[in-house]
Scaffold this active site. Structure first.
Site, mmCIF file in Angstrom:
data_model
loop_
_atom_site.group_PDB
_atom_site.id
_atom_site.type_symbol
_atom_site.label_atom_id
_atom_site.label_comp_id
_atom_site.label_asym_id
_atom_site.label_seq_id
_atom_site.Cartn_x
_atom_site.Cartn_y
_atom_site.Cartn_z
ATOM 1 C CB SER A 186 -0.882 0.017 1.254
ATOM 2 O OG SER A 186 -0.074 0.305 2.380
ATOM 3 C CE LYS A 187 -0.250 8.481 -0.322
ATOM 4 N NZ LYS A 187 1.078 8.851 0.108
ATOM 5 N NE ARG A 188 -0.713 3.588 7.196
ATOM 6 C CZ ARG A 188 -1.264 2.740 8.051
ATOM 7 N NH1 ARG A 188 -2.514 2.363 7.879
ATOM 8 N NH2 ARG A 188 -0.579 2.300 9.081
#
Ligand code: GLU
Length: 510
Positions: A262-264
């Site tokens: 994910s972007k996180r």
């Protein structure tokens, strides 16, 4: 393959394209090119609530930067357009009607309050409410209402959706080029909505209709669409259309291997999950991108190709052309592949060191201008910059690293690493360095090899340890104990500069 291969990448323009999306596009592209086929971009923008205005532009720019441009798509008509579903919206209704006509779909009038009630009610009894064969005969739809009642509701302007009527008690065989054969019990399927009350088709209907109308032969997409495969195959059957072949690509996993990347994860570990940097117009949030971080698109693509595929040999570096030749959808794995930020950097480094010194030098010029202003003459200095690059690129990953690695080739040290100076610049060092500078000044040949020979001979004649000279010399020329082979540095910056830097250090550190 008898039929001409036509594949499509069908993103929904809901934001920047995640690298998983680029990987899907890449595998479609490789498959198309391998089979002399056509790679199509179709924008699936039927969900207006999630529509993001600049996303399409971003997607196209990302494909172009990655060097995997589409053959057909928005702005590139190949006779199958339009390629944005919002521009095709009028054509879907008749297909929904066709399915109602043939008994494969039905109208459902249940309001969201009613459906919520059923969901809650089931939940309280420890069950899950699924709108399918189990319940549909008890709900408010054209299967339970008389045709008069249906007509009346429509005439009264009551809202309805069109649902697919999933078959009962059937073991459906599904085929996937990567996963092989899968069997599914149709009783577990829900009667998915095909057409919404706002007059727009859902993803499922629009996707199947367009794949059919665009003569798509192979559907290559992410694993997250595998649960939709049964419905899609049933839709082809209901329409009596030829079913394309399917391949569902494995997920790209977090570096830990647990869950989808994910972007996180990217933010946490400091690597991009998007090909290009992106600014969210609503929140102002900026996401970093591979392009802006200084990756070469060839390295980015090579890295992506290995997320899920491998050639089955030791070879890791593949140009796009080689990827097209080697790519085989059957060699794509079923299980998710872990994203590896270090490996991504490794690919970048490999591409950097393989580029010619001159090519890198040209790419380095903007960085030099940024640091040095326009003071240097690019044409005249290109040879010099190229030589610098040749000495330091082995240690660089990105073009930008070259400045940190080699700024001393362009500016004399303003200061000297304090710790190193304290340790290596002794009382007698300044005198010694002055003598060394005199020796350097007299040399008639200032080539690296000659400097090396003379330097060694000089140190030997002085009967002192090499470190006593080499470390102070490095400090004088570089300002710190880093950098390539000293004679190479001296030769490149030149005799006059070498002598002056040594004298300057002797003065300042003495
Ligand atoms: N619009 C879907 C997506 O955003 C396409 C899925 C498919 O390729 O069928 O991924």
């Amino acid at each position: 393959m008898d039929q001409k291969v036509r594949v499509r990448f069908a993103p929904s323009p809901t934001g920047p394209l995640h690298i998983g999306g680029v990987r899907t596009a890449l595998f479609n592209y490789l498959f198309a090119k391998k089979h002399q086929g056509t790679f199509i971009l179709r924008i699936e923008d039927t969900d207006q609530n999630r529509y993001v205005a600049n996303a399409e532009k971003y997607i196209i720019e990302a494909l172009n930067w990655s060097n995997i441009p589409f053959d057909e798509g928005p702005g590139k008509d190949g006779g199958y357009g339009p390629y944005r579903q919002s521009e095709r919206k009028d054509l879907y209704k008749k297909y929904a009607d066709e399915l109602i006509e043939s008994g494969n779909a039905y109208l459902a009038f249940d309001t969201s309050e009613e459906l919520d009630f059923h969901r809650k009610d089931h939940q309280e009894k420890g069950k899950t409410f699924i709108y399918n064969w189990h319940n549909r005969e008890k709900l408010c739809n054209s299967l339970t209402l008389s045709s008069e009642e249906v007509r009346e509701k429509i005439d009264n302007g009551e809202k309805y959706v069109v649902r697919f009527k999933s078959p009962v008690n059937e073991s459906l065989v599904l085929n996937d080029m990567i996963r092989g054969e899968m069997k599914i019990d149709t009783n577990i399927l829900d009667d998915k909505i095909l057409f919404k009350s706002d007059g727009m088709p859902t993803y499922h209907l629009a996707n199947i209709v367009d794949d059919h109308l665009m003569d798509i032969t192979h559907v290559i997409r992410g694993e997250e669409w595998l649960p939709s495969l049964a419905l899609h195959v049933l839709l082809y059957r209901a329409f009596d259309w030829k079913t394309p072949e399917f391949a569902h690509l494995p997920l790209i996993l977090k570096p830990t291997g647990k869950g989808k990347l994910s972007k996180r994860d990217g933010d946490k570990l400091g690597f991009p999950v998007f090909p290009l940097a992106y600014t969210n117009d609503d929140t102002g949030e900026v996401s970093i991108g591979y392009r802006e971080d200084g990756y070469f698109s060839e390295a980015f693509i090579n890295m992506l190709a290995f997320l899920g595929w491998n050639p089955g040999t030791e070879q890791e570096l593949f140009s796009l052309k080689e990827l097209i030749e080697a790519f085989d959808i059957k060699k794509v794995g079923k299980s998710g592949s872990k994203f590896d930020a270090e490996k991504t950097k490794w690919f970048q480094h490999q591409y950097l060191i393989r580029k010619s010194d001159q090519e890198i030098a040209n790419l380095f010029i903007p960085t030099l201008e940024k640091h040095l202003g326009n003071s240097f003459d690019k044409e005249l200095d290109l040879e010099y910059i190229t030589n610098v690059v040749g000495l330091i690129k082995e240690r660089a990953t990105f073009v930008n690293d070259l400045w940190d690695l080699g700024n001393f080739f362009f500016i004399a040290p303003e200061s000297y690493d304090e710790k190193a100076a304290k340790k290596n610049w002794k009382e007698e060092t300044s005198t010694l360095m002055s003598e060394l500078s005199d020796m350097f000044k007299k040399l008639t040949d200032f080539s690296s090899s000659h400097i090396e020979t003379e330097l060694k001979a000089w140190i030997t004649s002085k009967e002192i340890g090499f470190g006593k000279v080499m470390q102070p010399l490095r400090l004088s020329l570089v300002g710190a104990l880093k950098g390539p082979h000293l004679p190479d540095i001296a030769s490149l910056i030149g005799q006059k500069e070498t002598v002056s830097r040594i004298r300057r250090a002797a003065e300042r550190l003495g």
